[in-house]
Scaffold this active site. Structure first.
Site, PDB file in Angstrom:
ATOM      1  N   ASN A   1      -6.308  -2.885   2.278  1.00  0.00           N
ATOM      2  CA  ASN A   1      -6.133  -4.677   1.731  1.00  0.00           C
ATOM      3  C   ASN A   1      -7.778  -5.335   2.289  1.00  0.00           C
ATOM      4  OD1 ASN A   1      -3.036  -4.525   1.567  1.00  0.00           O
ATOM      5  ND2 ASN A   1      -2.602  -5.265   3.842  1.00  0.00           N
TER       6      ASN A   1
ATOM      7  N   ARG B   1       0.809  -1.312  -0.700  1.00  0.00           N
ATOM      8  CA  ARG B   1       0.337  -0.189   0.487  1.00  0.00           C
ATOM      9  C   ARG B   1       0.750   0.883  -0.199  1.00  0.00           C
ATOM     10  NH1 ARG B   1      -3.741  -0.686   5.205  1.00  0.00           N
ATOM     11  NH2 ARG B   1      -2.113  -1.737   6.139  1.00  0.00           N
TER      12      ARG B   1
END
Length: 781
Positions: free
Chosen positions: A40, A22
């Site tokens: 996520n 990320r």
């Protein structure tokens, strides 16, 4: 003129959690002027992204080309959406739940940046043994569930301090969402104790528990060390007395010990190291690498009668700190009693290892999942995984074309060197090495890991797959589970599974046709009820035909013939030459005289009456028979494959391609080929009588066996118009034999398939079982 602003939902699947994915998305999105969010979830990583189409195209291209070091992208799917993000920047949001479709990243060796932190006296993590970031550190060993967030790991017991929390929340920091993130203020702690639990303080002012452990190791002590996936027993590898003491305490009298050195420079003092082997040693997986030994460079007792040493480099901050300043290697063997799995808990270790260790280097971070060190050997220039565990498991393998629509399966593996395998959505997830299920503790660990993987991957199998052998614990458990869940159970022949594992790993399509598989191992249950182990099978995923084998020979005493190699020598000589004739002609030879003073008359009657003397075509037992005749592990073995391993070591010092090899006779009987040893034994006996060097005899056996196997394979392949050969089975972990056979088959113009990611031994069975089960399911559905 610029493009019109558009929005997309982008889904990324693969190993993309817990690896800094990320933050990489965040950095690239901002660099390309995009806005939106990334998060996520149970399927991987999803993002809602907005900007000009050319910007999004460039962003996706960069993401595929520049993923984080530990990430593995299986797919990136883009879908246009009419919904524009509310925010005017790109942000990272919290994880979301749902059906699990993502993977768990293997544990990774300490990265260079973290090593600099622990070496920097001005850094707050100076000498902190639990330093990590998104590019390194524990994963599988601490995870309890998905998504891979701190709350689902054993680090949930350590609330982060404000400084660590700030790192964890900052997308620009390499510790952003590093779930094991910690420091000396808030994280796990380490201490040194005696076997009764008393804390041992550092003897020098200003030193810590790790430095005191160094002093104790230098003084000849055995230290039990709690690592990443389990305990090790460590001692000075150059101290003959302490190595002998460790062997005596552990009851491990012959099996080689693994070694750890602080860097590859020291490894090179004891072994020859190729560029590929260096890369393996220094890689993120940091396995034990089997290396060619430099004679007399290290105490013989570390690896008795071996031509190789198993070395690894430090892979955690604790190991780096422990090895710092050491100019010699440490023995770093598994922390267990012989034939038991590694200890993972502090109490368990102090109870089970108390008779073995003088001291205990402990910490309070729980090891959730036991994961052994992986073992790799470079053969024919490529790394071959012999034990797949830390650093490799549970990274999924993509199944070949044609398997995408197969239902989810659970393949239970074998009895020895067990692993199991889940399949879903066209990929196979092979577990870490569990061990031998004959051992109760290993079997309990097997059941625990089956439950864990089901939870981690939210896996609900529609079919179960197991070995054909009715007495394997894995097969029996599969039968019970099938009854309990009402699921079909698919039984797979042992050597068919070996060959299918080669095909699956080499991306052989479901409809790719047949290959000739050569499967050589110690034993596997044949479909005729006998023990197989030297097999030529024409096979695909759906079936096989046995078109060649080594001549079946009785195993007098059954299991005892595996534990006592001399029984195989007697059986082979009796079968081919007759024992009386052997004694009459070669009775003055030491090995024949020795054999004749054993209970050979009883064994002869057992074989004649067919009492506890099962027939076996095992290549492993042929190696045992030759080794015992040459005085190698004649009376007994103390670990699986010992005789064959030591026979290869003896041969390795006498390579000479100009010598005439021994050969096996090849018989064709109604299209089926049989290799027998009728001419092998008189040749060896005559050479022994003439005083030929036993290492040279060992080499000629390897060379002759390789030529005979290759000749038979070429004839079968030509007869059946096949051009591809698959080599598999534990015997092909013998580098000498593997490279000889491989070279000869390729010289004959045949295409060769072999294993790299999964073990050729029984640790790879589950992958083959899963591929066969999937193929049969697709046909039946």
């Amino acid at each position: 003129m610029s493009d019109v602003e558009v929005a997309e939902q982008i889904r990324v699947r693969g190993l993309v959690q817990g690896v800094g994915f990320r933050p990489t998305v965040w950095r690239l999105a901002r660099a390309n002027g995009l806005r939106g969010a990334v998060w996520n979830d149970s399927q991987g990583v999803e993002m809602h992204i907005c900007g000009e189409k050319s910007q999004i195209d460039r962003f996706c291209e960069q993401l595929l080309l520049q993923p984080p070091p530990l990430a593995k992208i299986d797919s990136l799917n883009r879908h246009p959406t009419d919904q524009l993000p509310h925010q005017n920047e790109f942000i990272i949001t919290e994880s979301r739940s749902g059906d699990v479709q993502t993977g768990v990243v293997p544990d990774a060796a300490t990265c260079d940046a973290c090593l600099k932190d622990i070496a920097d006296q001005e850094n707050r993590r100076y000498r902190y043994p639990f330093t990590n970031c998104t590019h390194c550190g524990p994963r599988l060993t601490i995870v309890e569930g998905i998504p891979y967030d701190r709350i689902n790991t054993s680090m949930r017991h350590f609330p982060m301090c404000d400084t660590c929390e700030a790192e964890y929340r900052n997308p620009g920091d390499r510790r952003f969402h590093a779930q094991p993130n910690a420091c000396p203020v808030c994280g796990p702690r380490i201490w040194l104790s005696d076997p009764s639990g008393g804390i041992i303080e550092a003897s020098a002012t200003g030193e810590d528990a790790i430095q005191e452990a160094q002093h104790q190791l230098a003084a000849g002590k055995i230290v039990a060390i709690k690592g990443i996936g389990g305990f090790h027993l460590a001692c000075d590898a150059t101290n003959d007395d302490v190595v002998a003491r460790l062997r005596e305490r552990k009851g491990r009298y012959h099996k080689p010990f693994a070694l750890m050195a602080k860097d590859s420079r020291i490894v090179r003092e004891y072994c020859r190291v190729s560029d590929e082997e260096e890369r393996l040693l220094r890689g993120a997986a940091a396995p034990i690498v089997l290396l060619s030994r430099i004679p007399a460079a290290l105490a013989e007792n570390v690896a008795p009668r071996q031509a190789t040493l198993g070395f690894m480099l430090p892979y955690s901050p604790l190991h780096h700190l422990l090895l710092a300043g050491m100019e010699t290697p440490l023995v770093m063997t598994s922390g267990n009693r012989v034939e038991e799995p590694q200890c993972i808990g502090n109490r368990e270790a102090t109870e089970r290892l108390q008779p073995l260790a003088d001291l205990f280097l402990l910490h309070d971070r729980e090891i959730t999942n036991r994961v052994d060190d992986s073992v790799v050997r470079v053969m024919e220039g490529s790394p071959r995984v012999l034990r797949r565990a830390r650093g490799y498991a549970p990274q999924p393998m993509r199944l070949p074309d044609g398997f995408d629509q197969a239902p989810p399966l659970l393949a239970m593996g074998g009895e020895l060197k067990n692993t199991f395998c889940l399949t879903r959505d066209g990929e196979a997830i092979l577990s870490q090495h569990i061990g031998d299920l004959e051992n109760l503790i290993s079997y309990q660990d097997y059941l625990k890991n089956l439950e864990l993987y089901g939870k981690l991957f939210d896996h609900r199998p529609q079919r179960l797959v197991a070995d054909l052998h009715p007495n394997y614990r894995s097969t029996q458990h599969a039968g019970n589970l099938a009854d309990e869940l009402g699921l079909p159970l698919i039984l797979v022949q042992h050597h068919h599974a070996h060959i299918a594992s080669v095909l699956a790993e080499n991306d052989w399509p479901l409809n790719g046709g047949k290959v000739l598989g050569i499967a050589l191992d110690g034993s596997g249950y044949g479909d005729d009820g006998t023990i197989w182990g030297g097999e030529f099978l024409i096979a695909d995923y759906l079936g096989y035909q046995r078109l060649g084998r080594l001549t079946p020979i009785p195993l007098p005493g059954g299991t005892q013939a595996i534990l006592q190699p001399w029984r195989n020598t007697f059986s082979q000589l009796s079968h081919y030459l007759g024992w009386r004739q052997v004694v009459a002609r070669w009775g003055d030879l030491e090995p024949i005289d020795w054999l004749n003073r054993q209970s050979v008359k009883v064994l002869g009657r057992m074989i004649e009456a067919g009492v506890n003397s099962p027939m076996s075509s095992s290549c492993g037992r042929l190696f045992d028979a030759v080794a015992a005749l040459l005085g190698i592990c004649r009376q007994s073995i103390s670990y699986e494959g010992q005789a064959a391993i030591e026979l290869e070591a003896a041969a390795s010092h006498h390579r000479n391609d100009d010598l005439a090899p021994y050969s096996l006779q090849i018989h064709e009987e109604q299209g089926s080929f049989r290799l027998d040893s009728a001419t092998l034994w008189p040749s060896i006996l005559e050479d022994l009588h003439a005083g030929r060097d036993r290492g040279e005899i060992a080499w000629l056996f390897h060379l002759g066996l390789a030529q005979s196997l290759s000749q038979a394979a070429v004839e079968i392949a030509r007869l059946h118009q096949l051009d591809t050969i698959a080599l598999t089975g534990g015997v092909f972990q013998n580098k000498t034999l593997f490279e000889l056979v491989s070279h000869q088959l390729q010289q004959a113009g045949l295409r060769l398939l072999s294993q790299r990611q999964g073990p050729a031994n029984d640790g790879g069975l589950a992958l083959g079982q899963a591929a066969i089960g999937a193929a049969r399911s697709l046909i039946s559905d």
